[in-house]
Write a protein that holds these residues in place. Structure first.
Motif, PDB file in Angstrom:
ATOM      1  N   MET A  64      22.364   6.121 -67.893  1.00  0.00           N
ATOM      2  CA  MET A  64      22.688   7.029 -66.687  1.00  0.00           C
ATOM      3  C   MET A  64      21.962   6.299 -65.527  1.00  0.00           C
ATOM      4  O   MET A  64      21.299   5.328 -65.720  1.00  0.00           O
ATOM      5  N   THR A  65      22.802   6.801 -64.449  1.00  0.00           N
ATOM      6  CA  THR A  65      22.024   6.285 -63.085  1.00  0.00           C
ATOM      7  C   THR A  65      21.314   7.315 -62.220  1.00  0.00           C
ATOM      8  O   THR A  65      21.906   8.384 -62.250  1.00  0.00           O
ATOM      9  N   ALA A  66      20.239   6.985 -61.781  1.00  0.00           N
ATOM     10  CA  ALA A  66      19.580   7.855 -60.947  1.00  0.00           C
ATOM     11  C   ALA A  66      19.728   7.424 -59.456  1.00  0.00           C
ATOM     12  O   ALA A  66      19.517   6.272 -58.988  1.00  0.00           O
ATOM     13  N   ASN A  67      19.577   8.458 -58.630  1.00  0.00           N
ATOM     14  CA  ASN A  67      19.555   8.626 -56.987  1.00  0.00           C
ATOM     15  C   ASN A  67      18.206   8.826 -56.554  1.00  0.00           C
ATOM     16  O   ASN A  67      17.888  10.076 -56.704  1.00  0.00           O
ATOM     17  N   GLU A  68      17.237   7.870 -56.270  1.00  0.00           N
ATOM     18  CA  GLU A  68      16.046   8.215 -56.112  1.00  0.00           C
ATOM     19  C   GLU A  68      15.423   7.646 -54.593  1.00  0.00           C
ATOM     20  O   GLU A  68      16.315   6.667 -54.254  1.00  0.00           O
ATOM     21  N   VAL A  69      14.279   8.040 -54.289  1.00  0.00           N
ATOM     22  CA  VAL A  69      13.978   7.704 -52.895  1.00  0.00           C
ATOM     23  C   VAL A  69      13.501   6.039 -52.851  1.00  0.00           C
ATOM     24  O   VAL A  69      13.433   5.535 -53.698  1.00  0.00           O
ATOM     25  N   SER A  70      13.837   5.627 -51.541  1.00  0.00           N
ATOM     26  CA  SER A  70      13.734   4.194 -51.538  1.00  0.00           C
ATOM     27  C   SER A  70      13.334   3.917 -49.894  1.00  0.00           C
ATOM     28  O   SER A  70      13.196   4.560 -49.091  1.00  0.00           O
ATOM     29  N   LEU A  71      12.738   2.573 -49.651  1.00  0.00           N
ATOM     30  CA  LEU A  71      12.388   2.292 -48.575  1.00  0.00           C
ATOM     31  C   LEU A  71      13.163   1.496 -47.634  1.00  0.00           C
ATOM     32  O   LEU A  71      14.029   0.616 -48.477  1.00  0.00           O
ATOM     33  N   SER A  72      13.173   1.455 -46.406  1.00  0.00           N
ATOM     34  CA  SER A  72      13.899   0.479 -45.811  1.00  0.00           C
ATOM     35  C   SER A  72      13.261  -1.024 -45.875  1.00  0.00           C
ATOM     36  O   SER A  72      12.363  -1.000 -46.227  1.00  0.00           O
ATOM     37  N   TRP A  73      14.046  -1.802 -45.551  1.00  0.00           N
ATOM     38  CA  TRP A  73      13.610  -3.363 -45.682  1.00  0.00           C
ATOM     39  C   TRP A  73      12.490  -3.524 -44.879  1.00  0.00           C
ATOM     40  O   TRP A  73      11.450  -4.190 -45.395  1.00  0.00           O
ATOM     41  N   THR A  74      12.317  -2.994 -43.763  1.00  0.00           N
ATOM     42  CA  THR A  74      11.143  -3.258 -42.761  1.00  0.00           C
ATOM     43  C   THR A  74      10.190  -2.540 -43.190  1.00  0.00           C
ATOM     44  O   THR A  74       8.683  -2.991 -43.204  1.00  0.00           O
ATOM     45  N   ASP A  75      10.127  -1.391 -43.811  1.00  0.00           N
ATOM     46  CA  ASP A  75       8.751  -0.594 -44.395  1.00  0.00           C
ATOM     47  C   ASP A  75       8.607  -1.346 -45.746  1.00  0.00           C
ATOM     48  O   ASP A  75       7.199  -1.562 -45.954  1.00  0.00           O
TER      49      ASP A  75
END
Length: 645
Positions: A573-584
């Motif tokens: 399965m594939t999950a759509n989860e929170v991520s950070l911008s590259w700067t952060d």
């Protein structure tokens, strides 16, 4: 019996001479006995014509026995082939007798050849099987009585092999086929399963041998589940693949594989997904000597990469997997180059140089510290290896033009209560940030639970504790875990990587969770023992509950939220989860680097708490060095101290 043993111990030529002498006596006795029965008189025994007839038949009969290999048969292992040889030899002897009578003009009654054949079969064939029976009866003494589950071809082969061995004596079969029940196979009765308990009551039978190598795992699991409450030791013959390939023999009995207890059927890998990132490519595996890394390597070489780079810090682990793979390549005549490289993922220059030099196209990043309590005791190294090791290796992959980068993650990265899981979640965030920053390298991560047989797995630990007489140590009565075999996990990792588009978080379907205390009880029963507790104070193995270890959770999860989608593979399965911008993400990595450099354990914990990881520690900080150095916690000059170190 001593005479029989003495006969078996004399040299082969002497045994053949004895057999020839006895067969000469048997042929003569059969001939004269046939005449006596026919004429009911001893007079024919004294006529010259009959002696001439015997002397004509005797040498040709012995020659036929020799030509047909009767004297090459080992009496202890004589079987149907030897019986057929005796029958053919006797037939030849009768034919010689009839022809000699005709050509020498020495008539004998027509019934004599038939009577002669009957006596000769009894004397020549019967004597051999009597000796075999005496020998086998002697071997039964001192052998352990066992029951074979499965009266099919594998069960019969196993029984035959054991009957010729010195360790086990199969006394019966158990089979679920009603057509076989109540019959005899190889002289052993075939029972229904419900009758097995009666065989076990007197405790003279302490082992059941499973002889069903071709059954599906789910079917085997059902049979094992029936056997488990009986507290009888269960051993199994190797799987059909090992038997067909010649890598194992049918009498190489093994303990029941733990995957048979779980009963989950593996899904056959899809060849197009398995080969997409491997065939004719340069592939690199970091942590190649570990449990997952080494199995990834075994799977990868099957799909014919141009070259496989083994990147590993442990010299011994690297030597072991390199040697194993080269043996496999030689045996299977594969055209795959293997390059063992010693190195740490914490040195980006080293990793990048290796990638550039060999023009690596696919990377499977398995290098990590995964033992939860050990990372709790060594927080800085856990962060360095799991976070920065992944970050440096990923940056090196981007700079070296790697096409696909697959991170091996863990279910402990979901709502982590420990530093290990949190560092793996931050490693996921780092790859997601890199996926947003550029598109030349496709990054993805594959998240799954415990694998059977890995370093630190409870299964080998429980087996060792049971063999030592216990106790089995379980941290909590209600603790549960997901389990998957290492080969299945590795195959799914490779297939998931082939489906990546960039920044994907793949989650493997681990099946139903397993209660660890139940697993321990089943393992005790399947080793022929009983659990010792309040209800059974005279049992064999005690289970002790030691309490949750630092950072350990009762329940593991695979998803942070509910945003999960199916893929083309039923187990991925594939999950759509929170991520950070590259700067952060870069800011977090920079601050963690400084905190690790200064050995600021509390600051490290603060940073990973503030990151979008969901980290909620389940125990106090217990880094071993930090606890022993109060000066660190009192704000002394740690930079200067670090420099002196």
């Amino acid at each position: 019996m001593n005479l029989i043993n003495y006969i078996f111990q004399i040299p082969r030529p002497a045994k053949r001479a004895v057999s020839l002498t006895l067969d000469t006596l048997f042929i003569s006795s059969a001939f004269f006995a046939a005449l006596f029965v026919r004429f009911d008189s001893l007079e024919p025994l004294l006529t010259a014509d009959n002696w001439l007839l015997l002397l004509s038949t005797l040498p040709l009969t012995l020659l036929a026995f020799i030509r047909f290999g009767l004297y090459r048969a080992v009496l202890r292992y004589i079987g149907p082939h030897a019986a057929l040889t005796v029958l053919v030899g006797v037939s030849v002897s009768v034919l010689v007798l009839v022809l000699a009578s005709f050509f020498l003009h020495l008539p004998v009654p027509r019934t004599v050849p038939f009577i002669y054949a009957a006596f000769l079969l009894i004397l020549v064939g019967g004597s051999r099987f009597v000796v075999r029976a005496i020998a086998m009866q002697g071997k039964k003494r001192g052998r352990e009585r066992v029951v074979i589950y499965g009266a099919g071809s594998s069960g019969r082969q196993l029984a035959t092999s054991l009957m010729h061995g010195k360790e086990y004596e199969p006394i019966a079969f158990v089979d679920d086929d009603e057509n076989l029940q109540g019959n005899f196979v190889l002289g052993r009765p075939v029972y229904a399963f419900k009758e097995l308990q009666g065989l076990l009551l007197d405790r003279t039978v302490r082992r059941v041998l499973l002889a069903m190598p071709s059954l599906s795992r789910s079917t085997r699991s059902k049979i094992i589940a029936k056997l488990e409450p009986l507290s009888v030791e269960v051993l199994s013959i190797p799987g059909s693949a090992d038997l067909v390939s010649g890598e194992a023999k049918i009498d190489e009995l093994r303990e029941v594989a733990i995957e048979d207890l779980l009963g989950r059927e593996p899904v056959e890998p899809k060849p197009q997904l398995m080969s997409a990132n491997i065939f004719d490519k340069v592939v690199m595996v970091t942590g190649a000597g570990g449990s997952i890394g080494s199995e990834l390597c075994r799977q990868i070489i099957k799909y014919k990469p141009k070259m496989l780079i083994l990147y590993e810090l442990s010299e011994f682990a690297l030597y072991s997997i390199d040697s194993e793979l080269k043996r496999t390549i030689d045996k299977q005549k594969l055209d795959v180059k293997v390059r063992p490289i010693i190195g740490t993922v914490q040195r980006q220059n080293r990793v990048e140089t290796v990638m550039r030099t060999f023009k690596v196209q696919t990377v499977y990043h398995a290098a990590a510290y995964k033992h939860v309590p050990l990372v709790e005791y060594n927080i800085v190294e856990g962060v360095r290896n799991n976070v920065f090791g992944t970050y440096y290796t990923a940056e090196a992959a981007v700079n070296a033009g790697v096409e696909t980068f697959v991170l091996i993650s863990t279910d402990k990265a979901v709502r982590p209560t420990n530093v290990m899981g949190t560092t793996k979640r931050i490693a996921e965030l780092a790859l997601q940030g890199l996926a947003k920053r550029q598109s030349a390298t496709t990054f993805c991560m594959v998240r799954f639970g415990n694998v059977l047989g890995s370093s630190g797995s409870v299964v080998p630990l429980f087996r060792e504790q049971i063999k030592k007489g216990g106790p089995i140590t379980v941290t909590h009565k209600d603790i549960i875990r997901y389990f998957m075999t290492i080969p299945e996990a590795s195959q799914l990792v490779i297939q998931a990587g082939a489906m990546a588009k960039g920044g994907d978080v793949f989650v493997l379907d681990m099946g139903d969770p397993v209660k660890i205390s139940d697993l321990a009880i089943k393992m005790v029963h399947l080793m022929g023992l009983e659990v010792k507790d309040e209800n059974n104070p005279h049992g064999d193995i005690e289970i002790k509950y030691t309490g949750l270890r630092p950072g350990e959770k009762l329940y593991e999860e695979l998803l942070i939220g509910d945003n999960v989608e199916k893929t083309s593979h039923p187990r991925i399965m594939t999950a759509n989860e929170v991520s950070l911008s590259w700067t952060d993400m870069f800011k977090l990595v920079d601050e963690l680097d400084e905190a690790c450099h200064n050995f600021e354990i509390e600051k490290i914990q603060k940073l990973i708490k503030e990151a979008p990881t969901g980290y909620v520690p389940s125990s106090e900080l217990c880094d071993l060095v930090w606890k022993e150095r109060p000066a660190y916690r009192e704000g002394s000059n740690v930079v200067g101290l670090h420099t002196t170190l």
